[in-house]
Design an enzyme around this catalytic site. Structure first.
Site, PDB file in Angstrom:
ATOM      1  N   GLU A   1       4.997   8.897  27.541  1.00 14.50           N
ATOM      2  CA  GLU A   1       3.203   8.887  27.096  1.00 14.50           C
ATOM      3  C   GLU A   1       2.814   8.320  28.343  1.00 14.50           C
ATOM      4  OE1 GLU A   1       3.134   6.434  23.640  1.00 14.50           O
ATOM      5  OE2 GLU A   1       3.975   7.328  22.135  1.00 14.50           O
TER       6      GLU A   1
ATOM      7  N   ASP B   1       9.738   9.256  18.677  1.00 16.35           N
ATOM      8  CA  ASP B   1      10.085   7.634  19.157  1.00 16.35           C
ATOM      9  C   ASP B   1       9.725   7.680  17.502  1.00 16.35           C
ATOM     10  OD1 ASP B   1       7.658   7.915  19.413  1.00 16.35           O
ATOM     11  OD2 ASP B   1       7.944   6.586  21.017  1.00 16.35           O
ATOM     12  N   SER B   2       8.605   8.122  16.213  1.00 19.29           N
ATOM     13  CA  SER B   2       8.023   8.124  15.340  1.00 19.29           C
ATOM     14  C   SER B   2       9.296   8.026  14.962  1.00 19.29           C
ATOM     15  CB  SER B   2       7.114   9.216  14.902  1.00 19.29           C
ATOM     16  OG  SER B   2       8.360  10.455  14.834  1.00 19.29           O
TER      17      SER B   2
ATOM     18  N   GLU C   1      -2.581  13.881  21.591  1.00 18.52           N
ATOM     19  CA  GLU C   1      -2.885  13.217  20.318  1.00 18.52           C
ATOM     20  C   GLU C   1      -4.403  12.210  20.623  1.00 18.52           C
ATOM     21  OE1 GLU C   1       0.474  10.884  19.024  1.00 18.52           O
ATOM     22  OE2 GLU C   1      -0.620   9.845  17.743  1.00 18.52           O
TER      23      GLU C   1
HETATM   24  O1  KIV Z   1       7.136  10.214  18.110  1.00 15.34           O
HETATM   25  C1  KIV Z   1       6.415  11.460  17.470  1.00 15.34           C
HETATM   26  O2  KIV Z   1       7.196  11.845  17.056  1.00 15.34           O
HETATM   27  C2  KIV Z   1       5.584  12.027  18.680  1.00 15.34           C
HETATM   28  C3  KIV Z   1       5.032  12.828  17.854  1.00 15.34           C
HETATM   29  C4  KIV Z   1       3.391  12.266  17.566  1.00 15.34           C
HETATM   30  C5  KIV Z   1       3.981  13.477  19.109  1.00 15.34           C
HETATM   31  O3  KIV Z   1       5.384  11.858  20.080  1.00 15.34           O
END
Ligand code: KIV
Length: 274
Positions: free
Chosen positions: A120, A49-50, A187
């Protein structure tokens, strides 16, 4: 049998079996074309979700929707052939109840064809992780710094910097494993804590800013390529694509402005050879 189905994709049980084995290589991708590149070298592709930060310029991942994840997850599935594709469950799509989580995760699996979801939370999501895994949905956990909780955390600071905070994060790792998660992203935690968790839990730990002590590593592709405007301090850059892309765009703009842009002859040439 189609050509696609002749190539066997990695599965969540195969990744689980890599505990204490060959390190797991994982990168993010949100597009078909980068997925094709990542697929040649990685065991797991994370549609993180980044993408809210990287593709859409949001400050946090909170605004990301389930439809956005499904759209980009489908693109990554089209672009890749052998890696396990894991799609992030976005904020608001799974926290309300186990049933809400199941409906969202089932949509992700059905509509993208991916092999697993990531969510998460450790102890607080354990019941949900068990509910999903018992119903055929492989779940990757995500503990330590959990960016979707930015509004309660207050900042993206590393977690467990003082030893007093370690027990809670260790419990989270154990909870994900006990609930049936097949792996867990850890993380932004200190190396001794990442090492301890990796030794203690029977599922692979995948570190991001959590040291080489983990069973595997993940990075955001654009961060390691030098394409993100802001990159976490722990990220090692393996490329500096930002300046290279800008140089190419400058060259194009210069050609257009000076009328040095290739003319129709060039196009006809391409048609002939193409
Ligand atoms: O959303 C993402 O890219 C992530 C990574 C940073 C592990 O959760």
């Amino acid at each position: 049998m189609s050509v696609q189905s002749a190539i066997k994709r990695k599965t969540a049980p195969e990744i689980l079996a890599r505990k204490r084995g060959e390190p797991i290589v994982m990168l993010t991708s949100y597009h078909a074309h980068t997925a094709a590149l990542v697929d040649r070298h990685c065991d797991v592709i994370l549609v993180g979700d980044s993408l809210g930060n990287v593709m859409h310029g949001f400050e946090t991942t909170v605004p990301v929707t389930l439809d956005m994840m499904i759209l980009q997850g489908s693109a990554v599935m089209r672009g890749s052939r052998q890696a396990l594709v894991v799609v992030d469950m976005p904020f608001g799509s799974y926290e309300a109840s186990r049933e809400q989580a199941f409906h969202s995760a089932a949509r992700i699996l059905k509509e993208t064809g991916c092999g697993a979801v990531k969510l998460e939370g450790g102890v607080r999501m354990a019941e949900t992780i068990a509910f999903l895994t018992e119903r055929g949905i492989p779940v990757m956990g995500h503990i330590g710094l959990t960016p979707q909780s930015i509004n309660t955390l207050g900042s993206f600071r590393a977690q467990g910097r003082e030893e007093a905070g370690w027990a809670a994060i260790e419990k989270d790792a154990r909870a994900v494993s006990d609930a049936g998660g097949f792996s867990v992203v850890v993380e932004a935690v200190a190396e001794p804590l990442a090492r301890k968790i990796t030794q203690d839990v029977p599922i692979p730990t995948i570190g991001i800013g959590a040291s080489a002590a983990c069973d595997g590593q993940v990075l955001v592709l654009e961060d390691m390529l030098g394409l993100s405007p802001r990159t976490p301090k722990f990220v090692r850059r393996y490329g500096e694509l930002g300046p290279a892309i800008e140089q190419a765009i400058e060259g194009y703009a210069r050609d257009v402005r000076s009328r040095a842009f290739p003319g129709p002859e060039h196009v006809y040439e391409m048609k002939k050879t193409g």
